[in-house]
Design a protein around this motif. Sequence first.
Motif, mmCIF file in Angstrom:
data_model
loop_
_atom_site.group_PDB
_atom_site.id
_atom_site.type_symbol
_atom_site.label_atom_id
_atom_site.label_comp_id
_atom_site.label_asym_id
_atom_site.label_seq_id
_atom_site.Cartn_x
_atom_site.Cartn_y
_atom_site.Cartn_z
ATOM 1 N N ALA A 147 0.976 -1.393 0.180
ATOM 2 C CA ALA A 147 -0.249 0.119 -0.172
ATOM 3 C C ALA A 147 0.726 1.481 -0.414
ATOM 4 N N ASP A 148 0.474 2.271 -0.547
ATOM 5 C CA ASP A 148 0.841 3.933 -0.886
ATOM 6 C C ASP A 148 2.678 3.945 -1.053
ATOM 7 N N GLU A 149 3.146 2.823 -1.524
ATOM 8 C CA GLU A 149 4.740 2.642 -1.621
ATOM 9 C C GLU A 149 5.405 3.771 -2.286
ATOM 10 N N LEU A 150 4.419 4.647 -3.431
ATOM 11 C CA LEU A 150 5.468 6.177 -3.067
ATOM 12 C C LEU A 150 5.227 7.257 -2.450
ATOM 13 N N LYS A 151 3.959 6.867 -1.998
ATOM 14 C CA LYS A 151 3.755 7.997 -0.452
ATOM 15 C C LYS A 151 4.919 7.022 0.409
ATOM 16 N N ALA A 152 4.915 6.075 0.701
ATOM 17 C CA ALA A 152 6.038 5.887 1.811
ATOM 18 C C ALA A 152 7.545 6.217 1.136
ATOM 19 N N GLU A 153 8.109 6.419 -0.074
ATOM 20 C CA GLU A 153 9.449 6.666 -0.243
ATOM 21 C C GLU A 153 9.192 7.874 -0.479
ATOM 22 N N GLU A 154 8.533 9.119 -0.629
ATOM 23 C CA GLU A 154 8.657 10.117 -0.433
ATOM 24 C C GLU A 154 8.387 10.145 1.048
ATOM 25 N N GLN A 155 8.188 9.931 1.659
ATOM 26 C CA GLN A 155 8.335 10.104 3.380
ATOM 27 C C GLN A 155 10.466 9.320 3.612
ATOM 28 N N LEU A 156 10.411 8.160 3.062
ATOM 29 C CA LEU A 156 11.416 7.680 3.242
ATOM 30 C C LEU A 156 12.693 9.466 2.838
ATOM 31 N N ILE A 157 12.700 9.646 2.122
ATOM 32 C CA ILE A 157 13.832 10.407 1.314
ATOM 33 C C ILE A 157 13.282 12.453 2.578
ATOM 34 N N LYS A 158 12.334 12.401 2.577
ATOM 35 C CA LYS A 158 12.096 13.619 3.518
ATOM 36 C C LYS A 158 13.247 12.470 5.025
ATOM 37 N N LYS A 159 12.350 11.780 5.963
ATOM 38 C CA LYS A 159 13.327 11.243 6.665
ATOM 39 C C LYS A 159 14.752 11.268 6.447
ATOM 40 N N LEU A 160 15.341 10.651 5.745
ATOM 41 C CA LEU A 160 17.011 11.230 4.862
ATOM 42 C C LEU A 160 17.246 12.167 4.800
ATOM 43 N N MET A 161 16.824 13.442 4.768
ATOM 44 C CA MET A 161 17.643 14.363 3.981
ATOM 45 C C MET A 161 17.604 14.986 5.035
ATOM 46 N N ASP A 162 16.711 14.489 6.340
ATOM 47 C CA ASP A 162 17.045 15.656 7.653
ATOM 48 C C ASP A 162 17.887 14.944 8.335
ATOM 49 N N LYS A 163 17.651 13.410 8.398
ATOM 50 C CA LYS A 163 19.003 13.091 9.048
ATOM 51 C C LYS A 163 20.371 13.352 8.554
ATOM 52 N N ALA A 164 20.594 13.608 7.432
ATOM 53 C CA ALA A 164 21.491 13.557 6.857
ATOM 54 C C ALA A 164 21.766 15.172 7.228
ATOM 55 N N LYS A 165 21.287 16.305 7.249
ATOM 56 C CA LYS A 165 21.079 17.780 7.953
ATOM 57 C C LYS A 165 21.361 17.886 9.373
ATOM 58 N N ALA A 166 21.229 16.309 10.396
ATOM 59 C CA ALA A 166 21.207 16.481 11.864
ATOM 60 C C ALA A 166 22.774 16.152 11.599
ATOM 61 N N ARG A 167 23.406 15.040 10.821
ATOM 62 C CA ARG A 167 24.587 14.307 11.150
ATOM 63 C C ARG A 167 25.295 15.439 10.554
ATOM 64 N N ALA A 168 25.215 16.677 9.240
ATOM 65 C CA ALA A 168 26.255 17.137 9.367
ATOM 66 C C ALA A 168 26.551 18.171 10.862
ATOM 67 N N ALA A 169 25.344 18.880 10.631
ATOM 68 C CA ALA A 169 24.962 20.037 11.808
ATOM 69 C C ALA A 169 26.498 19.348 12.442
ATOM 70 N N VAL A 170 26.579 18.150 13.369
ATOM 71 C CA VAL A 170 26.935 17.834 14.230
ATOM 72 C C VAL A 170 28.695 17.613 14.022
ATOM 73 N N ILE A 171 28.837 17.155 12.513
ATOM 74 C CA ILE A 171 30.305 16.868 12.284
ATOM 75 C C ILE A 171 30.678 18.110 11.822
ATOM 76 N N GLY A 172 29.931 18.741 11.452
ATOM 77 C CA GLY A 172 30.204 20.402 11.849
ATOM 78 C C GLY A 172 30.626 21.329 12.514
ATOM 79 N N SER A 173 30.230 20.717 13.930
ATOM 80 C CA SER A 173 30.361 21.180 15.200
ATOM 81 C C SER A 173 31.446 20.897 15.866
ATOM 82 N N TYR A 174 32.228 19.780 15.355
ATOM 83 C CA TYR A 174 33.453 19.900 16.055
ATOM 84 C C TYR A 174 34.579 20.697 14.964
#
Length: 231
Positions: A147-174
């Motif tokens: 069910a809703d495979e396309l919607k699930a993919e969109e949610q996953l991409i958003k989740k990945l981008m948020d996760k990437a930004k948070a990780r980059a912020a931690v790495i950059g802080s050092y």
Amino acid sequence: MKKFFLTALMLIPILSFAQSRFIEVEVTDTIALKPLSFQVNVYLESYDYTMAVDTITTVYEDNYDPMAEQEKEKNKLQEIKRKLEVKKHKVGPLSDSKGSLFNKRLYWSDPKGWTVIVNGESEVQKIKDMFTSNNDIRTEVSVLKYADELKAEEQLIKKLMDKAKARAAVIGSYSGLKPGRILEVKEGKQGGGFDMESYMKEMLKMSRGTQDDGNYTGSLSKTFVVKFAAE
């Protein structure tokens, strides 16, 4: 004037270095997929009368009648079909296009049976329950659609981008840097290779005479490599 040009030339490498600073991170995540429609194979597990004739005749000796066994098999197949049709299922020829590679064992023939397409896990379970008491009848379930495979993919991409930004912020802080605008996003390679754990699970299911564990939830996984400008 000459001094000005000399100063400008000295600044070029510094500016180039500043402009080329970036923070690159790799992130991986998974999202669950709800199963929607299923293919249920109901089949008999029987011996191949040609390949295993020596083995079978040794066991049964003079009492073994291959023609009689084939007739019994035919009757059982018709009885399976009748039970499925009574429950208003549309029964078709057995399709193993999505079947497990583990259901073919030494000296066993290609499975003979029927295929039914159903919606909902409750319908799958009803079919499995119909044949639980029959030792020579197997059911094999494959998910045809989630069910809703396309919607699930969109949610996953958003989740990945948020996760990437948070990780980059931690790495950059050092290093006193902050992630700015996104310079590049590319899909990374996920881990591959032989999965021994999955193989052992399949072998265990085969030894028990079962084809699935009743868990049909799917998953979608992605890995992104995201490059941020460093500020």
